[in-house]
Design a protein around this motif. Sequence first.
Motif, mmCIF file in Angstrom:
data_model
loop_
_atom_site.group_PDB
_atom_site.id
_atom_site.type_symbol
_atom_site.label_atom_id
_atom_site.label_comp_id
_atom_site.label_asym_id
_atom_site.label_seq_id
_atom_site.Cartn_x
_atom_site.Cartn_y
_atom_site.Cartn_z
ATOM 1 N N ALA A 145 0.816 -1.219 0.000
ATOM 2 C CA ALA A 145 0.000 0.000 0.000
ATOM 3 C C ALA A 145 0.851 1.272 0.000
ATOM 4 C CB ALA A 145 -0.923 0.002 1.213
ATOM 5 N N CYS A 146 2.157 1.137 0.127
ATOM 6 C CA CYS A 146 3.044 2.305 0.140
ATOM 7 C C CYS A 146 3.210 2.844 -1.272
ATOM 8 C CB CYS A 146 4.415 1.942 0.706
ATOM 9 S SG CYS A 146 4.400 1.481 2.436
ATOM 10 N N ALA A 147 2.993 4.129 -1.417
ATOM 11 C CA ALA A 147 3.133 4.772 -2.718
ATOM 12 C C ALA A 147 4.433 5.568 -2.767
ATOM 13 C CB ALA A 147 1.951 5.705 -2.964
ATOM 14 N N ALA A 180 19.330 -3.140 3.376
ATOM 15 C CA ALA A 180 18.605 -4.248 3.988
ATOM 16 C C ALA A 180 17.259 -4.389 3.289
ATOM 17 C CB ALA A 180 18.401 -3.990 5.477
ATOM 18 N N GLU A 181 16.846 -5.622 3.046
ATOM 19 C CA GLU A 181 15.560 -5.898 2.406
ATOM 20 C C GLU A 181 14.557 -6.255 3.495
ATOM 21 O OE1 GLU A 181 14.609 -9.645 0.056
ATOM 22 O OE2 GLU A 181 15.002 -8.179 -1.522
ATOM 23 N N LEU A 182 13.515 -5.433 3.633
ATOM 24 C CA LEU A 182 12.480 -5.644 4.645
ATOM 25 C C LEU A 182 11.254 -6.263 3.997
ATOM 26 C CD1 LEU A 182 11.753 -4.962 7.689
ATOM 27 C CD2 LEU A 182 10.551 -2.990 6.745
ATOM 28 N N TYR A 183 10.784 -7.393 4.548
ATOM 29 C CA TYR A 183 9.633 -8.126 4.017
ATOM 30 C C TYR A 183 8.541 -8.166 5.077
ATOM 31 C CZ TYR A 183 6.900 -12.080 2.221
ATOM 32 O OH TYR A 183 5.897 -12.886 1.761
ATOM 33 N N ASP A 184 7.320 -7.810 4.680
ATOM 34 C CA ASP A 184 6.203 -7.802 5.640
ATOM 35 C C ASP A 184 5.102 -8.804 5.309
ATOM 36 O OD1 ASP A 184 4.837 -6.647 3.507
ATOM 37 O OD2 ASP A 184 4.022 -5.001 4.694
ATOM 38 N N GLY A 185 5.349 -9.695 4.370
ATOM 39 C CA GLY A 185 4.337 -10.679 3.990
ATOM 40 C C GLY A 185 3.547 -10.260 2.768
ATOM 41 N N THR A 186 3.640 -8.979 2.389
ATOM 42 C CA THR A 186 2.931 -8.505 1.198
ATOM 43 C C THR A 186 3.893 -8.106 0.097
ATOM 44 O OG1 THR A 186 2.825 -6.196 1.948
ATOM 45 C CG2 THR A 186 0.995 -7.636 2.571
ATOM 46 N N ASP A 187 5.020 -7.505 0.453
ATOM 47 C CA ASP A 187 5.984 -6.988 -0.520
ATOM 48 C C ASP A 187 7.291 -6.696 0.210
ATOM 49 O OD1 ASP A 187 6.957 -6.156 -2.957
ATOM 50 O OD2 ASP A 187 5.691 -4.381 -3.125
ATOM 51 N N VAL A 188 8.273 -6.204 -0.523
ATOM 52 C CA VAL A 188 9.553 -5.834 0.067
ATOM 53 C C VAL A 188 9.862 -4.366 -0.184
ATOM 54 C CG1 VAL A 188 10.844 -8.000 0.163
ATOM 55 C CG2 VAL A 188 10.660 -6.801 -1.970
ATOM 56 N N VAL A 189 10.624 -3.788 0.729
ATOM 57 C CA VAL A 189 11.155 -2.440 0.548
ATOM 58 C C VAL A 189 12.626 -2.507 0.938
ATOM 59 C CG1 VAL A 189 10.508 -1.627 2.872
ATOM 60 C CG2 VAL A 189 10.829 0.024 1.029
ATOM 61 N N VAL A 214 9.178 6.884 0.950
ATOM 62 C CA VAL A 214 9.295 5.778 -0.007
ATOM 63 C C VAL A 214 9.556 6.366 -1.386
ATOM 64 C CG1 VAL A 214 8.117 3.812 -1.076
ATOM 65 C CG2 VAL A 214 7.711 4.354 1.328
ATOM 66 N N SER A 215 10.572 5.841 -2.058
ATOM 67 C CA SER A 215 10.835 6.253 -3.431
ATOM 68 C C SER A 215 10.970 5.005 -4.289
ATOM 69 C CB SER A 215 12.113 7.105 -3.510
ATOM 70 O OG SER A 215 13.220 6.374 -3.046
ATOM 71 N N LEU A 216 10.894 5.182 -5.588
ATOM 72 C CA LEU A 216 11.047 4.059 -6.517
ATOM 73 C C LEU A 216 12.391 4.194 -7.211
ATOM 74 C CD1 LEU A 216 7.581 3.608 -8.259
ATOM 75 C CD2 LEU A 216 8.668 2.109 -6.612
ATOM 76 N N GLN A 217 13.137 3.096 -7.255
ATOM 77 C CA GLN A 217 14.416 3.078 -7.937
ATOM 78 C C GLN A 217 14.506 1.770 -8.703
ATOM 79 O OE1 GLN A 217 18.104 3.119 -5.621
ATOM 80 N NE2 GLN A 217 18.309 5.214 -6.350
ATOM 81 N N LYS A 264 10.811 -0.454 -4.404
ATOM 82 C CA LYS A 264 10.559 0.518 -3.345
ATOM 83 C C LYS A 264 11.799 0.635 -2.463
ATOM 84 C CE LYS A 264 5.667 -0.320 -3.432
ATOM 85 N NZ LYS A 264 4.509 -0.868 -2.804
ATOM 86 N N VAL A 265 12.186 1.884 -2.175
ATOM 87 C CA VAL A 265 13.395 2.145 -1.399
ATOM 88 C C VAL A 265 13.116 3.249 -0.387
ATOM 89 C CG1 VAL A 265 15.820 2.862 -1.521
ATOM 90 C CG2 VAL A 265 14.832 1.573 -3.405
ATOM 91 N N MET A 266 13.694 3.112 0.806
ATOM 92 C CA MET A 266 13.690 4.171 1.819
ATOM 93 C C MET A 266 15.142 4.489 2.133
ATOM 94 S SD MET A 266 11.036 3.497 4.894
ATOM 95 C CE MET A 266 9.307 3.343 4.624
ATOM 96 N N PHE A 267 15.538 5.746 1.975
ATOM 97 C CA PHE A 267 16.897 6.163 2.294
ATOM 98 C C PHE A 267 16.941 6.721 3.706
ATOM 99 C CE2 PHE A 267 17.021 6.180 -2.328
ATOM 100 C CZ PHE A 267 18.225 5.529 -2.562
ATOM 101 N N ASN A 268 17.931 6.285 4.472
ATOM 102 C CA ASN A 268 18.166 6.725 5.845
ATOM 103 C C ASN A 268 16.889 6.761 6.690
ATOM 104 O OD1 ASN A 268 20.952 7.094 5.429
ATOM 105 N ND2 ASN A 268 20.553 9.065 4.470
ATOM 106 N N PRO A 269 16.158 5.639 6.741
ATOM 107 C CA PRO A 269 14.906 5.640 7.511
ATOM 108 C C PRO A 269 15.177 5.658 9.016
ATOM 109 C CG PRO A 269 15.403 3.421 6.805
ATOM 110 C CD PRO A 269 16.441 4.318 6.183
ATOM 111 N N ARG A 270 14.221 6.200 9.758
ATOM 112 C CA ARG A 270 14.232 6.041 11.206
ATOM 113 C C ARG A 270 13.788 4.613 11.452
ATOM 114 N NH1 ARG A 270 10.850 10.523 14.026
ATOM 115 N NH2 ARG A 270 12.142 9.887 15.756
#
Length: 136
Positions: A54-56, A83-92, A117-120, A124-130
């Motif tokens: 659901a992340c855009a 790091a690849e984060l998986y939540d059961g629906t997709d990865v970021v 969230v950005s697309l590369q 889906k990618v998050m740079f320097n997330p908290r």
Amino acid sequence: MDERAAGTTSTAGGGARPGGLRRFLRRMASSKEELEAEELQRSTGEEGATPITACAARQRACVAGTLRTVTLRPRGGAPALEAELYDGTDVVNLVWLGRRKIAGIDPGRRLRAEGLVSLQDGRKVMFNPRYELRGA
């Protein structure tokens, strides 16, 4: 007079559980990966995180899941921990620029992350997330 809702089954303790037989049969027919994905989706919802599907792009989001891989990959001559984060629906992909290692960021670790969230390259990618480390 029995006031139990339709579709519930009674347990030995006298409590009611919805669809116990249906859930049991589904679990028996599901693969290990499907069951793990289902459990991750349930725990993500309990943490109040947004499902990764659901992340855009160009939107801030809070996601939670399990780290599948953690790699050191230089970007533009500088170190970057991915790091690849998986939540059961997709990865970021979570990327910390300028970092070679972060204590606790290891494969199999549960994590909650917030960021833009950005697309590369279609991913889906998050740079320097908290982030907040959760139980393993």
